[in-house]
Design a protein around this motif. Structure first.
Motif, mmCIF file in Angstrom:
data_model
loop_
_atom_site.group_PDB
_atom_site.id
_atom_site.type_symbol
_atom_site.label_atom_id
_atom_site.label_comp_id
_atom_site.label_asym_id
_atom_site.label_seq_id
_atom_site.Cartn_x
_atom_site.Cartn_y
_atom_site.Cartn_z
ATOM 1 N N VAL A 1 0.893 -1.170 0.000
ATOM 2 C CA VAL A 1 0.000 0.000 0.000
ATOM 3 C C VAL A 1 0.926 1.213 0.000
ATOM 4 C CG1 VAL A 1 -1.898 -1.155 1.199
ATOM 5 C CG2 VAL A 1 -0.144 0.032 2.528
ATOM 6 N N PRO A 2 0.410 2.422 -0.272
ATOM 7 C CA PRO A 2 1.284 3.600 -0.243
ATOM 8 C C PRO A 2 2.095 3.685 1.052
ATOM 9 C CG PRO A 2 -0.828 4.188 -1.173
ATOM 10 C CD PRO A 2 -0.968 2.765 -0.693
ATOM 11 N N GLN A 3 3.404 3.886 0.893
ATOM 12 C CA GLN A 3 4.379 4.042 1.969
ATOM 13 C C GLN A 3 4.669 2.760 2.739
ATOM 14 O OE1 GLN A 3 2.781 7.344 4.276
ATOM 15 N NE2 GLN A 3 3.807 8.829 2.956
ATOM 16 N N PHE A 4 4.145 1.627 2.295
ATOM 17 C CA PHE A 4 4.458 0.357 2.955
ATOM 18 C C PHE A 4 4.926 -0.650 1.897
ATOM 19 C CE2 PHE A 4 3.469 -3.853 4.675
ATOM 20 C CZ PHE A 4 4.147 -3.783 5.889
ATOM 21 N N TYR A 5 6.157 -1.191 2.108
ATOM 22 C CA TYR A 5 6.783 -2.108 1.161
ATOM 23 C C TYR A 5 7.297 -3.338 1.908
ATOM 24 C CZ TYR A 5 6.876 1.727 -2.244
ATOM 25 O OH TYR A 5 6.515 2.734 -3.113
ATOM 26 N N VAL A 6 7.514 -4.412 1.140
ATOM 27 C CA VAL A 6 8.128 -5.628 1.686
ATOM 28 C C VAL A 6 9.234 -6.068 0.723
ATOM 29 C CG1 VAL A 6 7.808 -8.043 2.302
ATOM 30 C CG2 VAL A 6 6.053 -6.368 2.896
ATOM 31 N N THR A 7 10.413 -6.331 1.277
ATOM 32 C CA THR A 7 11.562 -6.745 0.482
ATOM 33 C C THR A 7 11.948 -8.184 0.794
ATOM 34 O OG1 THR A 7 12.432 -4.489 0.556
ATOM 35 C CG2 THR A 7 13.938 -6.221 -0.165
ATOM 36 N N ALA A 8 12.076 -9.011 -0.238
ATOM 37 C CA ALA A 8 12.649 -10.355 -0.110
ATOM 38 C C ALA A 8 14.082 -10.303 -0.631
ATOM 39 C CB ALA A 8 11.833 -11.359 -0.902
ATOM 40 N N PHE A 9 15.011 -10.905 0.103
ATOM 41 C CA PHE A 9 16.441 -10.831 -0.230
ATOM 42 C C PHE A 9 17.078 -12.204 -0.061
ATOM 43 C CE2 PHE A 9 20.854 -10.485 1.108
ATOM 44 C CZ PHE A 9 21.403 -9.595 0.183
ATOM 45 N N ALA A 10 18.010 -12.549 -0.957
ATOM 46 C CA ALA A 10 18.761 -13.805 -0.843
ATOM 47 C C ALA A 10 20.221 -13.550 -1.189
ATOM 48 C CB ALA A 10 18.183 -14.872 -1.760
ATOM 49 N N GLN A 11 21.109 -14.159 -0.436
ATOM 50 C CA GLN A 11 22.542 -14.136 -0.722
ATOM 51 C C GLN A 11 23.055 -15.573 -0.725
ATOM 52 O OE1 GLN A 11 25.451 -11.342 1.279
ATOM 53 N NE2 GLN A 11 26.166 -13.269 2.176
ATOM 54 N N LEU A 12 23.640 -16.002 -1.826
ATOM 55 C CA LEU A 12 24.123 -17.371 -1.988
ATOM 56 C C LEU A 12 25.613 -17.347 -2.299
ATOM 57 C CD1 LEU A 12 21.222 -18.786 -4.215
ATOM 58 C CD2 LEU A 12 21.481 -18.996 -1.733
ATOM 59 N N LYS A 13 26.402 -18.045 -1.496
ATOM 60 C CA LYS A 13 27.839 -18.107 -1.771
ATOM 61 C C LYS A 13 28.091 -19.029 -2.958
ATOM 62 C CE LYS A 13 28.586 -21.635 1.806
ATOM 63 N NZ LYS A 13 29.179 -21.902 3.125
ATOM 64 N N MET A 14 29.104 -18.706 -3.746
ATOM 65 C CA MET A 14 29.375 -19.425 -4.982
ATOM 66 C C MET A 14 30.677 -20.208 -4.937
ATOM 67 S SD MET A 14 28.052 -16.539 -7.718
ATOM 68 C CE MET A 14 28.008 -17.732 -9.074
ATOM 69 N N ARG A 15 31.338 -20.230 -3.796
ATOM 70 C CA ARG A 15 32.583 -20.977 -3.642
ATOM 71 C C ARG A 15 32.563 -21.772 -2.340
ATOM 72 N NH1 ARG A 15 36.397 -19.210 -7.319
ATOM 73 N NH2 ARG A 15 36.011 -17.180 -8.299
ATOM 74 N N LYS A 16 33.383 -22.811 -2.270
ATOM 75 C CA LYS A 16 33.456 -23.648 -1.083
ATOM 76 C C LYS A 16 34.370 -23.019 -0.038
ATOM 77 C CE LYS A 16 32.589 -28.028 -3.490
ATOM 78 N NZ LYS A 16 33.101 -29.404 -3.782
ATOM 79 N N ASP A 17 33.891 -23.006 1.206
ATOM 80 C CA ASP A 17 34.655 -22.405 2.299
ATOM 81 C C ASP A 17 35.871 -23.240 2.701
ATOM 82 O OD1 ASP A 17 32.795 -20.382 2.401
ATOM 83 O OD2 ASP A 17 31.620 -21.320 3.995
ATOM 84 N N GLU A 18 35.918 -24.513 2.313
ATOM 85 C CA GLU A 18 36.969 -25.416 2.785
ATOM 86 C C GLU A 18 38.328 -25.130 2.146
ATOM 87 O OE1 GLU A 18 34.029 -26.399 1.719
ATOM 88 O OE2 GLU A 18 33.085 -27.126 3.570
ATOM 89 N N GLU A 19 38.361 -24.447 0.992
ATOM 90 C CA GLU A 19 39.633 -24.178 0.333
ATOM 91 C C GLU A 19 40.491 -23.255 1.197
ATOM 92 O OE1 GLU A 19 40.719 -25.564 -2.417
ATOM 93 O OE2 GLU A 19 38.861 -26.703 -2.729
ATOM 94 N N ASN A 20 41.783 -23.585 1.337
ATOM 95 C CA ASN A 20 42.652 -22.825 2.229
ATOM 96 C C ASN A 20 42.833 -21.377 1.808
ATOM 97 O OD1 ASN A 20 43.470 -24.668 4.338
ATOM 98 N ND2 ASN A 20 44.551 -25.823 2.762
ATOM 99 N N THR A 21 42.728 -21.085 0.522
ATOM 100 C CA THR A 21 42.931 -19.722 0.046
ATOM 101 C C THR A 21 41.608 -18.986 -0.184
ATOM 102 O OG1 THR A 21 43.060 -20.548 -2.235
ATOM 103 C CG2 THR A 21 45.137 -20.272 -1.035
ATOM 104 N N GLN A 22 40.513 -19.516 0.344
ATOM 105 C CA GLN A 22 39.191 -18.936 0.140
ATOM 106 C C GLN A 22 38.731 -18.189 1.393
ATOM 107 O OE1 GLN A 22 36.930 -18.936 -2.628
ATOM 108 N NE2 GLN A 22 36.016 -17.425 -1.245
ATOM 109 N N ILE A 23 38.373 -16.912 1.255
ATOM 110 C CA ILE A 23 37.717 -16.196 2.340
ATOM 111 C C ILE A 23 36.277 -16.701 2.424
ATOM 112 C CG2 ILE A 23 37.025 -13.944 3.220
ATOM 113 C CD1 ILE A 23 39.312 -12.725 1.618
ATOM 114 N N ALA A 24 35.864 -17.138 3.581
ATOM 115 C CA ALA A 24 34.580 -17.832 3.739
ATOM 116 C C ALA A 24 33.398 -16.875 3.607
ATOM 117 C CB ALA A 24 34.530 -18.537 5.093
ATOM 118 N N GLY A 25 32.252 -17.430 3.177
ATOM 119 C CA GLY A 25 31.008 -16.674 3.055
ATOM 120 C C GLY A 25 29.875 -17.387 3.766
#
Length: 449
Positions: free
Chosen positions: A356-380
């Motif tokens: 309705v006017p002045q009222f909104y709803v936001t859906a958000f998703a963040q998906l990591k694209m690399r494996k955290d187990e790799e030693n040279t990978q900054i985890a997500g």
């Protein structure tokens, strides 16, 4: 080793930490540099010709074990973290968004921004092994053995770096009803400090004889790497903060698209949708003081490795020296003075719908694209959120509700007045329940034509 882990958990007690940075305000209708951090295509949706970002700070953390009562109840957090039998994961980081400017120029928009990052991670650490390395003093009245077999790469990692970014966005198509935008950011990276301790395919038996802890029949592939301040001391937060910006030695990019279904009311929309891929790139740590070495740890037969000697260690350099002196560590790859670290590449998607006017709803998703187990990978971390908001041109109130990969559900609260904003993605659940995550942020900027 215990001092190193205490840093991670001590930081948790000093601030309210969450899931994505700037939860709720990062999809605000006001638009600007914070929105462009989620999707650079949002730059052409500025509500004014110029957006000046003065400064903002966001700190966040989530974990698989500690609840909010553990954080505020006092005591030694490291003693509490490894009390169960499941693998322990922890993600925490701070982001400082420094001075920046964005501006519109007809069908184009541009931005120049600065950021600093400090990040610490525990990845899939076996609780029994962590307990043996940190809690032998409080377990001095116990006696027993634990057999550990973990085929994953258990990691303790810390990274600090800075970035300077130039962003551009353009309108691909626009009419009275629809608007389609494309945007991209190119980031020059300034690696600061780095440390990684990885134990892959670890197996062995931990013995505790009234506080004297030892390891037998053990085998593991180890990676020990460090650069900058974190090579000498892992236990002081100042070592992260003082090295956010090193020399430029890396490049990364963000790219995104944005679609708006316009509203009859000028400056508003019925639907705002965006998709972006962020942090595509890596940075190189290069110095004669650096070290990156792969080893095999092997304790066989009647041999025993005493673990109490690691209790007071506060740097990976010291831990490495102790392991080499034990005679159970053998190099498999020669020491490297230069190594690359990969940023945590993520896919973000969101949809902001007018109810309705002045009222909104936001859906958000963040998906990591690399494996955290790799030693040279900054985890997500994977994150999903839903944020109802009340918004006017000058005031905004929003209620982010999210579910993150390790810590589950959280609810927060945020507020914006003109260019000042403050909020948290988890303050409500932190106060009302034993949530396993916390976050807070604050910032200020202004816009003008």
């Amino acid at each position: 080793m215990k001092k190193m882990l205490c840093l991670l958990l001590g930081l948790l007690s000093q601030a309210n930490f969450a899931q994505e940075h700037y939860a709720g305000i990062n999809t605000s209708q006001r638009g600007g540099i914070i929105n462009a951090g989620v999707n650079p295509a949002e730059l052409v949706n500025l509500n004014a010709r110029y957006d000046i970002h003065v400064i903002s700070i966001s700190a966040k953390a989530s974990n698989s074990e500690l609840g909010f009562s553990d954080l505020v109840g006092g005591g030694d957090f490291a003693d509490k973290l490894f009390t169960g039998n499941t693998a322990v994961d922890l993600r925490m980081d701070a982001q400082i968004t420094g001075p920046g400017i964005a501006w519109n120029s007809q069908r184009w928009a541009f931005a120049f921004t600065t950021k600093g990052h400090a990040k610490l991670d525990l990845v899939d650490v076996d609780a029994n092994l962590g307990d043996a390395l940190t809690n032998s003093a409080i377990d001095s009245y116990l006696s027993g053995s634990s057999v550990i077999a973990n085929s994953n790469n258990q990691r303790l990692a810390g990274t600090s770096w800075g970035e300077v970014a130039f962003s551009a966005a353009t309108i691909l198509f626009e009419d009275a009803t629809h608007k389609l935008n494309l945007g991209a950011s190119v980031k020059l990276l300034f690696p600061g400090s780095y440390a990684n301790f990885g134990a892959n395919e670890f197996s062995g038996t931990v013995h505790n004889e009234f506080g004297e802890v030892s390891l037998t029949n053990a085998q593991a592939n180890l990676n020990i790497a460090y650069s900058g301040n974190l090579g000498d001391d892992f236990s002081q937060f100042g070592d992260y903060a003082s090295s956010l910006f090193g020399k430029p030695n890396g490049v990364a990019a963000d790219i995104g698209v944005n679609y708006r279904l316009k509203d009859a009311e000028e400056g508003h929309y019925k639907l705002n949708v965006g998709v972006a891929v962020k942090n595509i790139g890596s940075m190189k740590f290069k110095s004669n003081d650096n070290s990156d070495t792969n080893y095999v740890l092997s304790v066989q037969g009647t041999d025993t490795l005493g673990l109490n000697q690691f209790q007071g260690a506060q740097s990976l350099r010291e831990i490495e020296s102790l392991l080499l002196a034990s005679g159970f560590l053998n190099k498999t790859v020669a020491e490297r003075k230069s190594f690359k670290v990969t940023l945590p590449t993520v896919l973000t998607a969101y949809a902001d719908l007018k109810i309705v006017p002045q009222f909104y709803v936001t859906a958000f998703a963040q998906l990591k694209m690399r494996k955290d187990e790799e030693n040279t990978q900054i985890a997500g971390q994977n994150v999903f959120s839903l944020t109802p908001r009340f918004t006017t041109r000058t005031i905004e109130v929003y209620l982010p509700m999210s579910s993150s990969e390790f810590s589950g559900f959280a609810t927060g609260l945020g507020f914006r007045a003109y260019g000042f904003f403050i909020g948290s993605g988890s303050v409500i659940t932190a106060l009302l329940s034993d949530a396993k995550q916390a976050d807070a942020y604050i910032g200020y900027g202004f816009q003008f034509d």
